[in-house]
Enzyme design. Sequence first.
Site, PDB file in Angstrom:
ATOM      1  N   ASN A   1       0.803  -1.227   0.000  1.00  0.00           N
ATOM      2  CA  ASN A   1       0.000   0.000   0.000  1.00  0.00           C
ATOM      3  C   ASN A   1       0.838   1.281   0.000  1.00  0.00           C
ATOM      4  OD1 ASN A   1       0.739  -0.770   2.683  1.00  0.00           O
ATOM      5  ND2 ASN A   1      -0.781   0.645   3.505  1.00  0.00           N
TER       6      ASN A   1
ATOM      7  N   GLU B   1       3.555  -5.126  12.320  1.00  0.00           N
ATOM      8  CA  GLU B   1       2.613  -4.006  12.194  1.00  0.00           C
ATOM      9  C   GLU B   1       1.516  -4.496  11.267  1.00  0.00           C
ATOM     10  OE1 GLU B   1       0.323  -1.433  11.018  1.00  0.00           O
ATOM     11  OE2 GLU B   1       1.940  -0.818   9.681  1.00  0.00           O
TER      12      GLU B   1
ATOM     13  N   CYS C   1      -3.144   1.385   6.546  1.00  0.00           N
ATOM     14  CA  CYS C   1      -3.538   0.695   7.780  1.00  0.00           C
ATOM     15  C   CYS C   1      -4.048   1.671   8.828  1.00  0.00           C
ATOM     16  CB  CYS C   1      -2.372  -0.115   8.328  1.00  0.00           C
ATOM     17  SG  CYS C   1      -0.874   0.863   8.643  1.00  0.00           S
TER      18      CYS C   1
ATOM     19  N   GLU D   1       8.034   0.339  16.261  1.00  0.00           N
ATOM     20  CA  GLU D   1       9.092   0.830  15.400  1.00  0.00           C
ATOM     21  C   GLU D   1       9.102   2.350  15.482  1.00  0.00           C
ATOM     22  OE1 GLU D   1       8.613  -0.828  11.495  1.00  0.00           O
ATOM     23  OE2 GLU D   1       8.787  -2.889  12.216  1.00  0.00           O
TER      24      GLU D   1
END
Length: 476
Positions: free
Chosen positions: A147, A245, A279, A457
Amino acid sequence: MKELLNYVDGRLVPAAAFLDNVDPAVGAAYSRVPDSAAEDVDRAVDAAARASREWAERPAAERARVLRAIAARIQARLEDFARAESIDSGKTVAAARALDIPRAVANFEFFADAATQFASESHASAGAVNYTLRTPVPIAGCIAPWNLPLYLFTWKIAPALAAGCAVVAKPSEVTPMTAFMLSEVCIEAGLPAGVLNIIHGLGPKVGARIVAHPSVAAVSFTGSTKVGAEIARTAGPMFKKLSLELGGKNPTIVFSDADFEAALDGTIRAAFSNQGQICLCGSRVFVERAIYDRFKAALIERTRSLRVGDPLTDVDQGAVVSRAHFDKVMGCIETAQAEGGRLLAGGKRVVVDGRCRDGWFIAPTLFEGLAPASRTQQEEIFGPVATLTPFDREEEVVGWANGTSYGLAASLWTRDLSRAHRVAAAVQSGIVWVNCWLLRDLRTPFGGMKGSGVGREGGFEAMRFFTEAKNVCVKL
């Protein structure tokens, strides 16, 4: 038709087999990407193993200089990278130019600085001094999604290189072009052979081998919760460091005292940026009942006004990334209607004239009348589909916001400072934006709760992830 190459041991390496790489705005293949096998991953790991010690022992300032050279070369080719990202993914070239490629540059620049600023702790006590050594994991595996292709690929690679790791990385086979271009840039920038290796191909072959390879000590993955669970099942028993993630079903909460226009702008951006394929998108919109009717009318008007078309032109929305994803999103729209959702906008394929007549375009879609427990309100769609729901009480909307298996991001809109802090603390999300959305500071920890992932992260959190801590205690 252009054939992309793997990047192994400092060289561009031809593949034995290829997959079609499709332009989603056109609906046809325009290049070919390596269909790599486990053996290709093994050769990349061998190259990384040969390079890892020398790279880890390089002074941080020297590693930083190489990262800055990579950043400068991407910046110099920004327009080429932006156009390639748009063609490969269907996103608008304007979005790639303004967000994706500049963020990739920023990732390398930021972690070049981090390489020289990263420090460990010491603890002095009566009779002893404890200090912490941080050594890079020799080989890190980095697996990125489709994405935000270069944006998220470099978000993993840059801190790993800055920390002193050698890297074996896999971009999405759906959007491989800018990762291939990064390979070319790394050669030009003088990155030592084997320090970064990029293997293209399918997840079940390439990604699975990276995760399972016994020499890969840490794995950073961004993608679906389903695949993340599979990675955890493999990596967990091998005691690898793991950063996942994963998906999100993020709430946007608009209180009646919010700045109306700012909240409307933020809601539209959060719902439909990148065709809803981020996301962090806010696909569940909750609006306090006192302003619900007014906000709904304005949101419908704004949603219907978004321009869908050829992503290489001046439009707001491009194509979704693939035919398979188009079919999935259209199926989710059918599910929402079957669940009793009232369609307020969109809900259909958009046919674009000219070269994009066979492309995969979906009108930005808005539903209301769906229960918070419905599939549409619970399952990640990852497309230009949002739901609109009124609420009466703060406790009610917090319960709905938390009432999914995800916990990645949330945004809330209010002028009440106490409420902002209170709700931000109560919402189960790794990131909460107040009166904004997608306002990022690269120093901050990034990641989710529950089914949205494991680990963090960003900033020194990423540097810590790619290193192992060792405490040394010296008795005085």
